[in-house]
Design an enzyme around this catalytic site. Structure first.
Site, mmCIF file in Angstrom:
data_model
loop_
_atom_site.group_PDB
_atom_site.id
_atom_site.type_symbol
_atom_site.label_atom_id
_atom_site.label_comp_id
_atom_site.label_asym_id
_atom_site.label_seq_id
_atom_site.Cartn_x
_atom_site.Cartn_y
_atom_site.Cartn_z
ATOM 1 N N GLY A 14 0.804 -1.215 0.000
ATOM 2 C CA GLY A 14 0.000 0.000 0.000
ATOM 3 C C GLY A 14 0.833 1.259 0.000
ATOM 4 O O GLY A 14 0.562 2.209 -0.744
ATOM 5 N N GLU A 33 11.325 2.962 5.643
ATOM 6 C CA GLU A 33 11.124 1.530 5.865
ATOM 7 C C GLU A 33 12.268 1.004 6.725
ATOM 8 O O GLU A 33 13.444 1.099 6.338
ATOM 9 C CB GLU A 33 11.071 0.776 4.537
ATOM 10 N N THR A 40 5.168 -7.015 3.935
ATOM 11 C CA THR A 40 4.812 -8.393 4.296
ATOM 12 C C THR A 40 4.643 -9.279 3.073
ATOM 13 O O THR A 40 5.200 -10.373 3.002
ATOM 14 C CB THR A 40 3.516 -8.399 5.132
ATOM 15 N N CYS A 46 2.788 -13.441 1.119
ATOM 16 C CA CYS A 46 2.152 -14.179 0.031
ATOM 17 C C CYS A 46 3.110 -14.615 -1.079
ATOM 18 O O CYS A 46 2.947 -15.700 -1.642
ATOM 19 C CB CYS A 46 0.997 -13.364 -0.557
ATOM 20 N N TYR A 97 11.370 -3.359 -6.238
ATOM 21 C CA TYR A 97 10.495 -2.375 -5.588
ATOM 22 C C TYR A 97 11.266 -1.094 -5.269
ATOM 23 O O TYR A 97 10.750 0.014 -5.424
ATOM 24 C CB TYR A 97 9.898 -2.966 -4.304
ATOM 25 N N TYR A 176 -6.413 -18.950 7.155
ATOM 26 C CA TYR A 176 -5.794 -19.335 5.888
ATOM 27 C C TYR A 176 -4.299 -19.630 6.037
ATOM 28 O O TYR A 176 -3.779 -20.560 5.400
ATOM 29 C CB TYR A 176 -6.048 -18.273 4.818
ATOM 30 N N ILE A 177 -3.595 -18.890 6.897
ATOM 31 C CA ILE A 177 -2.161 -19.133 7.055
ATOM 32 C C ILE A 177 -1.918 -20.513 7.662
ATOM 33 O O ILE A 177 -1.046 -21.260 7.214
ATOM 34 C CB ILE A 177 -1.523 -18.031 7.921
ATOM 35 N N GLU A 180 -2.730 -23.199 5.021
ATOM 36 C CA GLU A 180 -1.757 -23.217 3.924
ATOM 37 C C GLU A 180 -0.465 -23.894 4.352
ATOM 38 O O GLU A 180 0.071 -24.758 3.641
ATOM 39 C CB GLU A 180 -1.491 -21.783 3.451
ATOM 40 N N ARG A 197 -8.677 -23.758 18.709
ATOM 41 C CA ARG A 197 -9.425 -23.615 19.964
ATOM 42 C C ARG A 197 -10.928 -23.827 19.787
ATOM 43 O O ARG A 197 -11.655 -24.006 20.762
ATOM 44 C CB ARG A 197 -9.166 -22.238 20.582
ATOM 45 N N ARG A 203 -13.063 -19.300 8.798
ATOM 46 C CA ARG A 203 -14.277 -18.508 9.012
ATOM 47 C C ARG A 203 -14.459 -17.511 7.850
ATOM 48 O O ARG A 203 -13.536 -16.821 7.451
ATOM 49 C CB ARG A 203 -14.171 -17.757 10.338
ATOM 50 N N THR A 310 -3.415 -7.997 0.258
ATOM 51 C CA THR A 310 -2.505 -7.142 -0.501
ATOM 52 C C THR A 310 -3.195 -6.331 -1.593
ATOM 53 O O THR A 310 -2.967 -5.126 -1.696
ATOM 54 C CB THR A 310 -1.373 -8.002 -1.101
ATOM 55 N N HIS A 435 -14.176 -26.921 -23.319
ATOM 56 C CA HIS A 435 -14.006 -28.342 -23.025
ATOM 57 C C HIS A 435 -12.721 -28.885 -23.634
ATOM 58 O O HIS A 435 -12.344 -28.491 -24.733
ATOM 59 C CB HIS A 435 -15.214 -29.114 -23.590
#
Length: 446
Positions: A14, A33, A40, A46, A97, A176-177, A180, A197, A203, A310, A435
């Site tokens: 971002g 930075e 991340t 990711c 980057y 998800y982490i 995965e 837990r 979810r 992201t 197909h």
């Protein structure tokens, strides 16, 4: 006159997008930075995770190859080779980057920056910088619980730097982490025990699709402990870990990975000094234009704890720059955001689940296709895919698409366009099937 028109704290997805676009509009932009440019997603999220997912898929692909006529005499995995190649790619991306920012005349400070006022920041070196606008894009970090022996556990950040693969690993979490990395470590040969837990996994995803993932994972050999929590971790003399549990028997393992959520990075940021409101979970509170309660300070991405994805952070950064520097005001539309879990097999969804649709719409229709992919048939693999359409019962508009199976995330990107465009089931039916593909099932459900 301020030193810069815009100062961005955090060079993740971002922040980089906002800085680059604002600079392209002629603004004087700086970015700070403290770790590595890319944030991340690029450095410890990711991108390297998806590369591990690719590597893990070869475990089953090599087994399947024999039924397709290929002779694979020996299957041997070298973790160090994959780990080092992934880290090398991360290094390349960090350079790319950084080059993008430099090419757009963005000044880069490779050190920590903290707020000291509504228009000023202080760098770790002690230098004070002023800016007309400040954008907070510091992201989030893995949440590590406070319990005895937590220093012996790791988060997702450390998985990319392991010296060797554990023979046994406990993964705590149900998101998800957790799922995965359960698939990744299992495919690499570790015995995986996933501890949660509650009895709810993933979810927010359609329950029928989640149930299919659990069934497949259990058949593969992944062990699940529901309604169980880790109370303490004790390291033994041989380096193994004894894990004291509540809700199930104690577990002996070699590694523990906590994937129980992510926490916005606002500690020590200086929000109090600048008068910026922070929520109960440490998130920066913002309005629809990404503005905090302080008119000159804004925030985008995971640090706001809105939608921690992201592509969403990138859109928020773009909207901020367009609105306040490009004279093209607009806001991010958070409706119908597609998402995926790169599990084994992967699953993906967009729009409302069946449960959500019944709660919101009342009358709902569903169509499903439960099939065995052609490749699995010839390979002798019994694993089945599941595709599901959720319709508004009154209008037949497709309000949700959910699927689990090979390449589900790749297929979902196109399906998300149809849901976003508010297409009806008749539009799917009128589309000629491609197909033979798995994706043709989307237009063949009757």
């Amino acid at each position: 006159m301020a030193d810069f028109d815009l100062f961005v704290i955090g060079a993740g997805s971002g922040g980089v997008r906002a800085a680059r676009v604002a600079s392209s509009y002629g603004a004087r932009v700086a970015i700070a930075e403290e770790h590595k440019v890319g944030g991340t997603c690029v450095i410890r999220g990711c991108v390297p995770k998806k590369l591990l997912v690719y590597g893990a898929h070869f475990a089953e692909d090599l087994d399947d190859a024999a039924m397709f006529g290929w002779d694979v005499p020996e299957k041997r995995f070298d973790w160090a080779v994959l780990r080092d190649n992934v880290l090398s790619e991360v290094g390349r991306l960090e350079g790319a980057y950084t080059e993008t920012l430099t090419n757009h005349d963005v000044t880069i400070f490779k050190e920590r920056a903290t707020l000291i006022g509504s228009n000023s920041v202080r760098l770790a070196s002690g230098k004070t910088i002023t800016a007309e606008k400040i954008l907070i894009a510091t992201g989030a970090r893995p949440l590590m619980p406070e319990l005895p022996g937590i220093e012996h556990a790791i988060s997702s950040n450390e998985t990319f730097h392991l010296e060797k693969l554990p023979k046994r690993i406990i993964i705590a979490g149900g998101g998800y982490i957790a799922n995965e990395f359960a698939g990744i470590f299992h495919q690499f040969g570790s015995h995986v025990t996933l501890v949660n837990r509650t009895d709810v996994l993933l979810r927010g995803y359609d329950q029928q699709v989640v149930d299919r993932l659990i069934q497949i994972s259990i058949r593969k050999g992944i062990e699940f402990k529901f309604h169980a929590t880790i109370e303490a971790i004790e390291k033994r003399n041989d380096g193994s870990l004894h894990v004291r549990m509540t809700g199930c028997d104690d577990i002996h393992t070699d590694q523990i990975l906590f994937a129980v959520g992510r926490q916005p990075n606002t500690e020590g940021l200086g929000c109090d000094a600048a008068g910026v409101d922070v929520g109960e979970k440490g998130e920066i509170k913002v309005d629809a234009d990404n503005r905090t309660n302080v008119p000159s300070i804004f925030a985008v991405g995971d640090v706001t704890n809105r939608v921690q994805l992201t592509p969403v952070a990138i859109r928020e950064g773009q909207a901020f720059a367009d609105t306040f520097f490009g004279k093209k005001p607009h806001q991010v539309d958070y409706d119908c955001i597609p998402s995926a879990v790169f599990s084994h097999p992967p699953l993906a969804g967009v729009g409302m689940t069946e449960g959500q649709a019944r709660n919101r719409l009342g009358t709902v229709k569903t169509f499903t296709s439960d099939f065995r992919p052609m490749k699995n048939v010839l390979a002798g693999r019994n694993e089945r895919s599941l595709y599901k359409l959720v319709l508004d019962g009154e209008t037949d508009r497709v309000v949700g698409v959910h699927m689990i199976g090979p390449d589900a995330p790749e297929i979902m990107q196109a399906a998300a366009i149809a849901v976003k465009a508010r297409l009806k089931k008749s539009d799917f039916d009128a589309t000629v099937a491609l197909h033979p593909t798995m994706s043709e099932e989307l237009v063949l459900m009757r």
